[in-house]
Write a protein that holds these residues in place. Structure first.
Motif, short mmCIF file in Angstrom:
data_model
loop_
_atom_site.label_atom_id
_atom_site.label_comp_id
_atom_site.label_asym_id
_atom_site.label_seq_id
_atom_site.Cartn_x
_atom_site.Cartn_y
_atom_site.Cartn_z
N THR A 30 -1.26 -4.63 62.30
CA THR A 30 -1.26 -6.07 62.55
C THR A 30 -2.64 -6.41 63.10
O THR A 30 -3.40 -5.52 63.47
N VAL A 31 -2.96 -7.68 63.11
CA VAL A 31 -4.17 -8.12 63.78
C VAL A 31 -3.84 -8.13 65.27
O VAL A 31 -2.82 -8.70 65.68
N GLU A 32 -4.67 -7.49 66.06
CA GLU A 32 -4.41 -7.37 67.50
C GLU A 32 -4.08 -8.73 68.10
O GLU A 32 -4.77 -9.73 67.84
N GLY A 33 -3.03 -8.77 68.90
CA GLY A 33 -2.64 -9.98 69.59
C GLY A 33 -1.88 -10.98 68.72
O GLY A 33 -1.68 -12.12 69.13
N SER A 34 -1.47 -10.56 67.53
CA SER A 34 -0.75 -11.48 66.64
C SER A 34 0.61 -10.90 66.29
O SER A 34 0.92 -9.77 66.62
N GLY A 35 1.40 -11.68 65.60
CA GLY A 35 2.68 -11.22 65.06
C GLY A 35 2.60 -11.09 63.55
O GLY A 35 3.62 -11.08 62.88
N TYR A 36 1.37 -11.00 63.01
CA TYR A 36 1.20 -10.90 61.56
C TYR A 36 1.57 -9.51 61.06
O TYR A 36 1.55 -8.54 61.78
N GLY A 37 1.85 -9.46 59.76
CA GLY A 37 2.18 -8.17 59.15
C GLY A 37 3.67 -7.96 59.13
O GLY A 37 4.44 -8.92 59.19
N TYR A 39 1.23 -4.97 57.90
CA TYR A 39 0.39 -4.67 56.75
C TYR A 39 0.47 -3.17 56.52
O TYR A 39 0.10 -2.38 57.39
N VAL A 40 0.93 -2.77 55.35
CA VAL A 40 1.04 -1.35 55.01
C VAL A 40 -0.34 -0.89 54.54
O VAL A 40 -0.85 -1.35 53.52
N GLY A 41 -0.95 0.00 55.32
CA GLY A 41 -2.28 0.49 54.99
C GLY A 41 -2.32 2.00 54.98
O GLY A 41 -1.43 2.68 55.50
N LEU A 42 -3.36 2.51 54.36
CA LEU A 42 -3.58 3.95 54.32
C LEU A 42 -4.88 4.24 55.05
O LEU A 42 -5.97 3.89 54.56
N PRO A 43 -4.79 4.83 56.24
CA PRO A 43 -6.01 5.20 56.96
C PRO A 43 -6.76 6.27 56.17
O PRO A 43 -6.16 7.09 55.47
N ALA A 61 -3.59 -7.28 50.71
CA ALA A 61 -4.83 -8.02 50.95
C ALA A 61 -4.59 -9.52 50.82
O ALA A 61 -5.12 -10.31 51.61
N GLU A 62 -3.77 -9.94 49.87
CA GLU A 62 -3.44 -11.36 49.72
C GLU A 62 -2.69 -11.88 50.94
O GLU A 62 -2.92 -13.00 51.39
N LEU A 63 -1.79 -11.06 51.50
CA LEU A 63 -1.06 -11.45 52.71
C LEU A 63 -2.02 -11.57 53.90
O LEU A 63 -1.92 -12.52 54.69
N ILE A 64 -2.94 -10.63 54.02
CA ILE A 64 -3.93 -10.68 55.09
C ILE A 64 -4.73 -11.98 54.99
O ILE A 64 -4.94 -12.68 55.99
N VAL A 65 -5.17 -12.32 53.79
CA VAL A 65 -5.95 -13.55 53.58
C VAL A 65 -5.11 -14.78 53.93
O VAL A 65 -5.58 -15.69 54.61
N MET A 75 -12.86 -17.87 59.71
CA MET A 75 -13.17 -16.99 58.59
C MET A 75 -12.32 -17.42 57.40
O MET A 75 -11.16 -17.80 57.56
N ARG A 76 -12.90 -17.37 56.22
CA ARG A 76 -12.19 -17.67 54.97
C ARG A 76 -12.38 -16.47 54.04
O ARG A 76 -13.32 -15.69 54.21
N ALA A 77 -11.51 -16.37 53.07
CA ALA A 77 -11.65 -15.30 52.08
C ALA A 77 -11.00 -15.73 50.78
O ALA A 77 -10.12 -16.60 50.77
#
Length: 176
Positions: A30-37, A39-43, A61-65, A75-77
């Motif tokens: 998640t983005v630190e300090g948020s309730g987003y995600g 997000y399934v990632g691969l370190p 990536a679309e969800l992150i944007v 920030m925009r993407a």
């Protein structure tokens, strides 16, 4: 000053194995300090910092944007026709402003990081039952069978989506 790193997909190593040869597994971010995600990632590495980049599918990536645009964070993407994801931020965001273009790798995954602070997505993050079901499916992607952990009725589709996203980013659909 404008930052424009846009390395080709094969320009930098993409280790996804530990030093002992075992494959790295997905993690939920998640983005630190948020309730987003989540997000399934691969370190790419065993050890990472909040600004380390991780691999994400196009869907994630679309969800992150979408979350970034909803947050109005300076920030925009957007995605170009060739699949390149370009982040643009203002001077107010970081004192300099800039851009970052991220091209998908040969598997369609995006290496995203260094623009905000990542955190592990877990119980400390405020979330809905739907987010929890999705996360449960992602965490259990290697387990055979249907639903492994109970979650509220009517959320099986989110559990299945989490499993599918973890399989997609890890490229190990047949892994037991």
């Amino acid at each position: 000053m404008t930052n424009t790193p846009a390395a080709a997909p094969d320009a930098e190593p993409r280790p996804t194995y530990r030093a002992d040869g075992t494959p790295l597994s997905i993690q939920l971010f998640t983005v630190e300090g948020s309730g987003y995600g989540p997000y399934v990632g691969l370190p790419l590495y065993d050890l990472w910092t909040p600004y380390t980049a991780h691999l994400f599918t196009r869907a994630t990536a679309e969800l992150i944007v979408a979350d970034m645009h909803r947050d109005d964070c300076g920030m925009r993407a957007g995605f170009a026709a060739d699949g390149t994801l370009t982040f643009v931020w203002t001077e107010e965001h970081d004192g300099e402003g800039g851009t970052l273009a991220v091209r998908p790798d040969e598997h369609g995954r995006y290496l995203i990081g260094g623009l905000w602070s990542w955190d592990d997505w877990g119980d400390h993050v405020p979330h809905t039952a739907g987010q929890a079901a999705f996360a449960c499916g992602a965490r259990e992607y290697k387990w055979p069978g249907e639903k492994c952990t109970e979650h509220p009725e009517g959320l099986d589709h989110l559990y299945a989506q989490g499993r599918e996203e973890a399989h997609a980013v890890s490229l190990r659909r047949d892994e037991p």
